[in-house]
Design an enzyme around this catalytic site. Sequence first.
Site, PDB file in Angstrom:
ATOM      1  N   GLN A  36       0.826  -1.214   0.000  1.00 40.99           N
ATOM      2  CA  GLN A  36       0.000   0.000   0.000  1.00 40.99           C
ATOM      3  C   GLN A  36       0.864   1.271   0.000  1.00 40.99           C
ATOM      4  O   GLN A  36       0.603   2.203  -0.755  1.00 40.99           O
ATOM      5  CB  GLN A  36      -0.932   0.000   1.218  1.00 40.99           C
ATOM      6  CG  GLN A  36      -1.997   1.083   1.145  1.00 40.99           C
ATOM      7  CD  GLN A  36      -2.710   1.325   2.477  1.00 40.99           C
ATOM      8  OE1 GLN A  36      -2.378   0.720   3.489  1.00 40.99           O
ATOM      9  NE2 GLN A  36      -3.665   2.229   2.465  1.00 40.99           N
ATOM     10  N   TYR A  83       2.361  -7.778  16.172  1.00 43.35           N
ATOM     11  CA  TYR A  83       2.739  -6.681  15.273  1.00 43.35           C
ATOM     12  C   TYR A  83       3.330  -5.524  16.083  1.00 43.35           C
ATOM     13  O   TYR A  83       4.396  -4.990  15.751  1.00 43.35           O
ATOM     14  CB  TYR A  83       1.491  -6.238  14.506  1.00 43.35           C
ATOM     15  CG  TYR A  83       1.664  -5.077  13.546  1.00 43.35           C
ATOM     16  CD1 TYR A  83       2.489  -5.181  12.431  1.00 43.35           C
ATOM     17  CD2 TYR A  83       0.957  -3.894  13.739  1.00 43.35           C
ATOM     18  CE1 TYR A  83       2.607  -4.127  11.536  1.00 43.35           C
ATOM     19  CE2 TYR A  83       1.070  -2.839  12.848  1.00 43.35           C
ATOM     20  CZ  TYR A  83       1.900  -2.958  11.748  1.00 43.35           C
ATOM     21  OH  TYR A  83       2.009  -1.912  10.864  1.00 43.35           O
TER      22      TYR A  83
HETATM   23  P1  NAD Z   1       1.532  -3.943   2.743  1.00 43.25           P
HETATM   24  O1  NAD Z   1       1.123  -5.175   3.471  1.00 43.25           O
HETATM   25  O2  NAD Z   1       0.571  -3.287   1.831  1.00 43.25           O
HETATM   26  O3  NAD Z   1       2.862  -4.208   1.924  1.00 43.25           O
HETATM   27  C1  NAD Z   1       3.929  -4.924   2.482  1.00 43.25           C
HETATM   28  C2  NAD Z   1       4.714  -5.537   1.342  1.00 43.25           C
HETATM   29  O4  NAD Z   1       5.770  -6.302   1.921  1.00 43.25           O
HETATM   30  C3  NAD Z   1       3.870  -6.498   0.472  1.00 43.25           C
HETATM   31  O5  NAD Z   1       3.932  -6.089  -0.876  1.00 43.25           O
HETATM   32  C4  NAD Z   1       4.526  -7.856   0.692  1.00 43.25           C
HETATM   33  O6  NAD Z   1       4.559  -8.650  -0.470  1.00 43.25           O
HETATM   34  C5  NAD Z   1       5.931  -7.456   1.123  1.00 43.25           C
HETATM   35  N1  NAD Z   1       6.598  -8.495   1.913  1.00 43.25           N
HETATM   36  C6  NAD Z   1       6.069  -9.321   2.838  1.00 43.25           C
HETATM   37  N2  NAD Z   1       7.023 -10.153   3.306  1.00 43.25           N
HETATM   38  C7  NAD Z   1       8.164  -9.831   2.670  1.00 43.25           C
HETATM   39  C8  NAD Z   1       9.483 -10.323   2.716  1.00 43.25           C
HETATM   40  N3  NAD Z   1       9.839 -11.359   3.516  1.00 43.25           N
HETATM   41  N4  NAD Z   1      10.423  -9.741   1.944  1.00 43.25           N
HETATM   42  C9  NAD Z   1      10.090  -8.725   1.113  1.00 43.25           C
HETATM   43  N5  NAD Z   1       8.853  -8.221   0.996  1.00 43.25           N
HETATM   44  C10 NAD Z   1       7.903  -8.778   1.779  1.00 43.25           C
HETATM   45  O7  NAD Z   1       2.050  -2.921   3.860  1.00 43.25           O
HETATM   46  P2  NAD Z   1       2.080  -1.327   3.781  1.00 43.25           P
HETATM   47  O8  NAD Z   1       0.776  -0.835   4.242  1.00 43.25           O
HETATM   48  O9  NAD Z   1       2.646  -0.884   2.500  1.00 43.25           O
HETATM   49  O10 NAD Z   1       3.093  -1.043   4.976  1.00 43.25           O
HETATM   50  C11 NAD Z   1       4.472  -0.878   4.767  1.00 43.25           C
HETATM   51  C12 NAD Z   1       5.120  -0.667   6.114  1.00 43.25           C
HETATM   52  O11 NAD Z   1       4.512   0.436   6.773  1.00 43.25           O
HETATM   53  C13 NAD Z   1       4.996  -1.845   7.067  1.00 43.25           C
HETATM   54  O12 NAD Z   1       6.161  -1.936   7.846  1.00 43.25           O
HETATM   55  C14 NAD Z   1       3.836  -1.465   7.959  1.00 43.25           C
HETATM   56  O13 NAD Z   1       3.932  -2.064   9.218  1.00 43.25           O
HETATM   57  C15 NAD Z   1       4.034   0.034   8.054  1.00 43.25           C
HETATM   58  N6  NAD Z   1       2.796   0.742   8.384  1.00 43.25           N
HETATM   59  C16 NAD Z   1       1.752   0.740   7.521  1.00 43.25           C
HETATM   60  C17 NAD Z   1       0.582   1.401   7.856  1.00 43.25           C
HETATM   61  C18 NAD Z   1      -0.613   1.424   6.934  1.00 43.25           C
HETATM   62  O14 NAD Z   1      -1.694   1.861   7.371  1.00 43.25           O
HETATM   63  N7  NAD Z   1      -0.475   0.999   5.695  1.00 43.25           N
HETATM   64  C19 NAD Z   1       0.491   2.066   9.086  1.00 43.25           C
HETATM   65  C20 NAD Z   1       1.570   2.017   9.955  1.00 43.25           C
HETATM   66  C21 NAD Z   1       2.743   1.368   9.584  1.00 43.25           C
HETATM   67  C1  AKB Z   2      -2.587  -1.870  10.645  1.00 45.50           C
HETATM   68  O1  AKB Z   2      -3.799  -1.646  10.847  1.00 45.50           O
HETATM   69  O2  AKB Z   2      -2.012  -2.925  10.935  1.00 45.50           O
HETATM   70  C2  AKB Z   2      -1.767  -0.750  10.060  1.00 45.50           C
HETATM   71  C3  AKB Z   2      -1.128   0.053  11.138  1.00 45.50           C
HETATM   72  C4  AKB Z   2      -1.886   1.116  11.794  1.00 45.50           C
HETATM   73  O3  AKB Z   2       0.004  -0.190  11.476  1.00 45.50           O
HETATM   74  N1  AKB Z   2      -2.599   0.035   9.210  1.00 45.50           N
END
Ligand code: NAD
Ligand code: AKB
Length: 330
Positions: free
Chosen positions: A12, A138
Site C-alpha cells: 500500500q 505486530y
Molecule cells: P503492505 O502489506 O501493503 O505491503 C507490504 C509488502 O511487503 C507487500 O507487498 C509484501 O509482499 C511485502 N513483503 C512481505 N514479506 C516480505 C518479505 N519477507 N520480503 C520482502 N517483501 C515482503 O504494507 P504497507 O501498508 O505498505 O506497509 C508498509 C510498512 O509500513 C509496514 O512496515 C507497515 O507495518 C508500516 N505501516 C503501515 C501502515 C498502513 O496503514 N499501511 C500504518 C503504519 C505502519
Molecule cells: C494496521 O492496521 O495494521 C496498520 C497500522 C496502523 O500499522 N494500518
Amino acid sequence: MRGILVTGALGQIGAELTPALRERYGATRVVASDLSEAQPADDSYERLDCAQAEAVADLIERREIGVIYHLAALLSAVAEERPQAAWSVNMNGLYNVLEAARHFGCQVFFPSSIAAFGPSTPRRGTPQATIQRPTTIYGVTKVAGELLCDYYAIRFGVDARGLRLPGLVSWAAPPGGGTTDYAVEMFHAAARRKPYSCFLAAETRLDMMYMPDAVRAIIELMEADPQRLRYQNAYNVTGMSVTPHEIAAQIRQHVPSFAVDYRIDPLRQAIADSWPQSLDSSAAREDWGFSPRFDLVAMTRDMLARLGETTGPFEDPISNEVENANARFG
Ligand code: NAD
Ligand code: AKB
C-alpha cells in the site's frame, strides 16, 4: 549518486512512495523490490525476500544502494493470524536491512506504527515518549524495531529514521491486512455504490492519515537536518482522529445512499481497542516541520474523486433520483 532501495514496494505505501521517490530523485536511481516474481523489462524491480540476509546484502552491494526505505512487513491482523511468520519477516527482515546498512553505510527508513503502543498507553493526546507495552505481535515487532534502529544509530552510527504511522487511507493499492483497512474498504464500497459491512464498531476512534501526507512526511523526515532531530527514529505523526461512523457520515455528503452495517470482528476490534485514539505529533512539527494537508473532509473529497476516475464517473443513483425529481417538480 548511490541508489535508493524500497523493500515491500508492491504494498500500500510502496505503490505511492516508489513513484514519488522516482519523481524526486530520478527514475533510474530507485530500485523497487518485493516477493513477487514479476520481471519488468527494465531493471527497476528486483525480487527480494528481506528475511534472507545474504540476498539483502547482495542486492545492496550489487546495486550500490545508499538509502533503504524498508517497508516489507506483515500488518497487524495478518500478523496476529501468523505470529511466527510476523516475527520472521518484521524482525529478521529489519535486522538484515540494518546489518547491510551498517556494512555498506546506508541511511534507513523504518515505518513504525500506532501499534507500538498498548492498552496501558494514554489513549488521547498520546505523547511522543510514553509507555509502550503493546499486546499484539505486530506491536511487539514495531517497538522492538524502534529499539533496534536506535541501537544501530547509537552503537554503529547508522542513520536510521522512522515514523509512527497511523492507519493510512489510499486509493492506488489495497491495504495489506491491517486493523485500519476498514477505512479504505469503506471508500471503495461507496465508489462502487455498494453497502459496506464494517468489522470495527461504529464509535472506534483511531488515528488516520491520507497517503499523500504520509509520503511527504517520509521524504521530509529523510531529508531533515539530523542536528534538529531529537528523536530521529519513531516520530508520532497523524492526520486526523476518526471513527467509522464519522467517515461514513462524511462519505454520505457525496453519496447520500451509502449504507453501512457493523459486523464486528473480535480479533480486529480487540487490536483497535488497544491502540491510541489521537497521537500528539508536536515533536514532529517542531523538529522537522511536519504539517498534514488533508483532514477528513479533504481526504473524502479526494478519495472519491480518485476512485471515480477508476470506477467510472462518480454518480449516486439515489441522489441522482432526488436531483431529477427536484428538477422535474421545481
Ligand atoms: P503492505 O502489506 O501493503 O505491503 C507490504 C509488502 O511487503 C507487500 O507487498 C509484501 O509482499 C511485502 N513483503 C512481505 N514479506 C516480505 C518479505 N519477507 N520480503 C520482502 N517483501 C515482503 O504494507 P504497507 O501498508 O505498505 O506497509 C508498509 C510498512 O509500513 C509496514 O512496515 C507497515 O507495518 C508500516 N505501516 C503501515 C501502515 C498502513 O496503514 N499501511 C500504518 C503504519 C505502519
Ligand atoms: C494496521 O492496521 O495494521 C496498520 C497500522 C496502523 O500499522 N494500518
